[in-house]
Scaffold this motif. Structure first.
Motif, PDB file in Angstrom:
ATOM      1  N   HIS A 127       0.873  -1.171   0.000  1.00  0.00           N
ATOM      2  CA  HIS A 127       0.000   0.000   0.000  1.00  0.00           C
ATOM      3  C   HIS A 127       0.906   1.216   0.000  1.00  0.00           C
ATOM      4  N   LEU A 128       0.840   2.019  -1.071  1.00  0.00           N
ATOM      5  CA  LEU A 128       1.721   3.174  -1.207  1.00  0.00           C
ATOM      6  C   LEU A 128       0.907   4.463  -1.176  1.00  0.00           C
ATOM      7  N   VAL A 129       1.445   5.462  -0.523  1.00  0.00           N
ATOM      8  CA  VAL A 129       0.778   6.763  -0.392  1.00  0.00           C
ATOM      9  C   VAL A 129       1.728   7.848  -0.881  1.00  0.00           C
ATOM     10  N   ASP A 130       1.287   8.598  -1.889  1.00  0.00           N
ATOM     11  CA  ASP A 130       2.091   9.684  -2.440  1.00  0.00           C
ATOM     12  C   ASP A 130       1.660  10.990  -1.785  1.00  0.00           C
ATOM     13  N   THR A 131       2.382  11.396  -0.760  1.00  0.00           N
ATOM     14  CA  THR A 131       2.009  12.593  -0.002  1.00  0.00           C
ATOM     15  C   THR A 131       2.285  13.881  -0.759  1.00  0.00           C
ATOM     16  N   SER A 132       2.929  13.778  -1.915  1.00  0.00           N
ATOM     17  CA  SER A 132       3.263  14.987  -2.679  1.00  0.00           C
ATOM     18  C   SER A 132       2.100  15.484  -3.532  1.00  0.00           C
ATOM     19  N   ARG A 133       1.023  14.688  -3.652  1.00  0.00           N
ATOM     20  CA  ARG A 133      -0.096  15.138  -4.480  1.00  0.00           C
ATOM     21  C   ARG A 133      -1.408  14.550  -3.969  1.00  0.00           C
ATOM     22  N   PRO A 134      -2.479  15.319  -4.078  1.00  0.00           N
ATOM     23  CA  PRO A 134      -3.790  14.808  -3.669  1.00  0.00           C
ATOM     24  C   PRO A 134      -4.328  13.850  -4.715  1.00  0.00           C
ATOM     25  N   ASP A 135      -5.282  13.034  -4.316  1.00  0.00           N
ATOM     26  CA  ASP A 135      -5.905  12.155  -5.288  1.00  0.00           C
ATOM     27  C   ASP A 135      -6.608  13.002  -6.348  1.00  0.00           C
ATOM     28  N   PRO A 136      -6.418  12.689  -7.641  1.00  0.00           N
ATOM     29  CA  PRO A 136      -7.011  13.523  -8.690  1.00  0.00           C
ATOM     30  C   PRO A 136      -8.523  13.403  -8.792  1.00  0.00           C
ATOM     31  N   TRP A 137      -9.085  12.295  -8.302  1.00  0.00           N
ATOM     32  CA  TRP A 137     -10.525  12.077  -8.415  1.00  0.00           C
ATOM     33  C   TRP A 137     -11.272  12.513  -7.162  1.00  0.00           C
ATOM     34  N   VAL A 138     -10.656  12.318  -5.996  1.00  0.00           N
ATOM     35  CA  VAL A 138     -11.292  12.683  -4.720  1.00  0.00           C
ATOM     36  C   VAL A 138     -10.263  13.461  -3.893  1.00  0.00           C
ATOM     37  N   PRO A 139     -10.009  14.719  -4.228  1.00  0.00           N
ATOM     38  CA  PRO A 139      -8.976  15.491  -3.520  1.00  0.00           C
ATOM     39  C   PRO A 139      -9.194  15.558  -2.016  1.00  0.00           C
ATOM     40  N   GLU A 140     -10.470  15.575  -1.614  1.00  0.00           N
ATOM     41  CA  GLU A 140     -10.764  15.664  -0.183  1.00  0.00           C
ATOM     42  C   GLU A 140     -10.378  14.401   0.578  1.00  0.00           C
ATOM     43  N   ALA A 141     -10.123  13.308  -0.151  1.00  0.00           N
ATOM     44  CA  ALA A 141      -9.723  12.057   0.505  1.00  0.00           C
ATOM     45  C   ALA A 141      -8.274  12.087   0.963  1.00  0.00           C
ATOM     46  N   GLY A 142      -7.503  13.059   0.453  1.00  0.00           N
ATOM     47  CA  GLY A 142      -6.109  13.153   0.863  1.00  0.00           C
ATOM     48  C   GLY A 142      -5.159  12.714  -0.228  1.00  0.00           C
ATOM     49  N   PRO A 143      -3.970  12.233   0.143  1.00  0.00           N
ATOM     50  CA  PRO A 143      -2.941  11.892  -0.844  1.00  0.00           C
ATOM     51  C   PRO A 143      -3.346  10.737  -1.755  1.00  0.00           C
ATOM     52  N   ARG A 144      -2.709  10.687  -2.899  1.00  0.00           N
ATOM     53  CA  ARG A 144      -2.923   9.619  -3.870  1.00  0.00           C
ATOM     54  C   ARG A 144      -2.456   8.292  -3.285  1.00  0.00           C
ATOM     55  N   GLU A 145      -3.257   7.248  -3.463  1.00  0.00           N
ATOM     56  CA  GLU A 145      -2.934   5.917  -2.932  1.00  0.00           C
ATOM     57  C   GLU A 145      -2.918   4.891  -4.057  1.00  0.00           C
ATOM     58  N   LEU A 146      -2.055   3.896  -3.884  1.00  0.00           N
ATOM     59  CA  LEU A 146      -1.969   2.780  -4.815  1.00  0.00           C
ATOM     60  C   LEU A 146      -1.957   1.484  -4.032  1.00  0.00           C
ATOM     61  N   MET A 147      -2.522   0.435  -4.641  1.00  0.00           N
ATOM     62  CA  MET A 147      -2.326  -0.927  -4.161  1.00  0.00           C
ATOM     63  C   MET A 147      -1.523  -1.666  -5.216  1.00  0.00           C
ATOM     64  N   VAL A 148      -0.471  -2.359  -4.774  1.00  0.00           N
ATOM     65  CA  VAL A 148       0.452  -2.990  -5.708  1.00  0.00           C
ATOM     66  C   VAL A 148       0.703  -4.435  -5.297  1.00  0.00           C
ATOM     67  N   SER A 149       0.549  -5.351  -6.238  1.00  0.00           N
ATOM     68  CA  SER A 149       0.937  -6.747  -6.027  1.00  0.00           C
ATOM     69  C   SER A 149       2.315  -6.950  -6.632  1.00  0.00           C
ATOM     70  N   MET A 150       3.270  -7.355  -5.799  1.00  0.00           N
ATOM     71  CA  MET A 150       4.641  -7.593  -6.253  1.00  0.00           C
ATOM     72  C   MET A 150       4.840  -9.096  -6.439  1.00  0.00           C
TER      73      MET A 150
END
Length: 386
Positions: A61-84
């Protein structure tokens, strides 16, 4: 734009998918499928990978604190789920789950099949990767996979496992609010807010945003100090590629435009929502694997791809041929008799050509499969080469 499937995907999910000028799947009225009581008894499984390595899997679970989520800015930073996925040492134990029950239920509900396909049938698909498996030694190329719009990264599991078995580290990414349901920490199931916010003709923002997601992912995986993944030292940062299905394939090109670390890209039946720039991709290789339907964006942008390139069409295929869908449809007994390409052939072709592409451009191993038509794969037509 490539028309979306009226065969394989429709069979699996009881759907008719139509292209409405966007290259994105839109649910049409459900077609008849087997009752839930019958499909509940089926144990779905993905075919074993063909490579020399066992496969391990971790989830990030990765969180990019440098930018807000483009679809739901009020939700906070952009998040990703990644399967390695990664080449692992042989071992026993349970295999990793295909998707969560909640993700499967959201997928099925979105297509109005709640009373026809039980969520546990889809979520219970048996994979081949073992969570937390011990990795093999050495440095390995990295391939990033991006799924189609609205669908979960799970739909590319078959390809991810195959590449890992062949000696690649694979990062399959879910981009927040771009699927009908992706599980995030804290019991959250993020749904497709992007589906509601994108205006007609505005899908170009999706690959642009995914390019930022992938660059952030690479920054975190390749960080000198505290990389995001515990086995990050497995990754050879000089050998990175990207592929995707549908808009995820278009995103591979968009990412290459913005990030020189991605050395090779492949697009599985995705229209270029964002055009290839006039200056091309700096001579880097790119492959397009499609259905043979006319796609104006491919015709438009083919001359702008300025490195090694292939445009391959697969006879009898449809939009979801290059995902797990045909294999699962076969096992459910839902592949229509008129379907030209079986689930078995779909996965064999996808795995063979995608592996050959990355072997050539990330490992320097030429399997000759991309030189021209092959008697082993007569369905694959070389539409154009360069």
């Amino acid at each position: 734009m490539h028309r979306l499937p009226r065969g394989t995907a429709a069979a699996l999910l009881g759907l008719s998918l139509a292209l409405l000028g966007t290259g994105v799947a839109h649910a049409a009225p459900a077609a008849p499928v087997a009752p839930a009581s019958e499909t509940a008894r089926v144990r779905l499984e993905l075919p074993a990978p063909t490579g020399a390595y066992a496969v391990g899997r971790d989830t990030l679970h990765l969180v990019d604190t440098s930018r807000p989520d483009p679809w739901v800015p009020e939700a906070g930073p952009r998040e990703l789920m990644v399967s390695m996925y990664y080449p692992a040492r042989p071992g026993g134990g349970r295999t990793a789950p295909y998707m969560t029950r909640a993700e499967a239920q959201a997928f099925i509900d979105d297509r109005e099949l709640t009373d026809k396909v039980p969520a546990q049938t889809l979520s219970g698909t048996r994979t081949n990767a073992r969570p937390g498996a011990a990795p093999v030694r050495g440095k390995h190329p990295l391939v990033v996979l991006s799924p189609g719009f609205t669908v979960n990264r799970s739909t590319l599991t078959l390809l991810a496992e195959e590449l890992a078995s062949q000696g690649y580290v694979v990062a399959a990414v879910d981009h927040a609010y771009e699927t009908v349901g992706t599980a995030f920490p804290g019991g959250r199931l993020l749904t497709c807010v992007a589906c509601e916010k994108i205006q007609p003709g505005g899908y170009g923002v999706v690959p642009q945003g995914r390019a930022k997601d992938v660059s952030f992912l690479l920054d975190r995986l390749l960080a000198d100090h505290r990389p995001a993944w515990r086995h990050a030292r497995m990754i050879d940062e000089t050998r990175i590629g990207m592929a995707g299905h549908s808009i995820g394939g278009a995103s591979a090109m968009s990412t290459m435009v913005r990030d020189r670390r991605v050395l090779a890209g492949a697009n599985m039946d995705g229209s270029f929502m964002e055009p290839v720039p006039a200056e091309g991709l700096g001579g880097r290789p790119f492959m397009m694997l499609g259905t043979g339907d006319d796609d104006r964006s491919w015709v438009r942008d083919w001359p702008l791809l300025d490195g090694w390139k292939r445009w391959l069409n697969v006879k009898g295929s449809d939009h979801f041929t290059f995902t797990d869908t045909p294999v699962l449809a076969d096992q459910l007994g839902l592949l229509p008799p008129e379907e030209e390409l079986s689930g078995k052939r779909s996965q064999e072709i996808t795995r063979a050509y995608m592996t050959a592409f990355f072997d050539l451009h990330l490992k320097g191993v030429d399997r000759k499969l991309l030189d021209g038509p092959s008697p082993q794969h007569p369905e694959v037509v070389f539409h154009a080469t360069g």
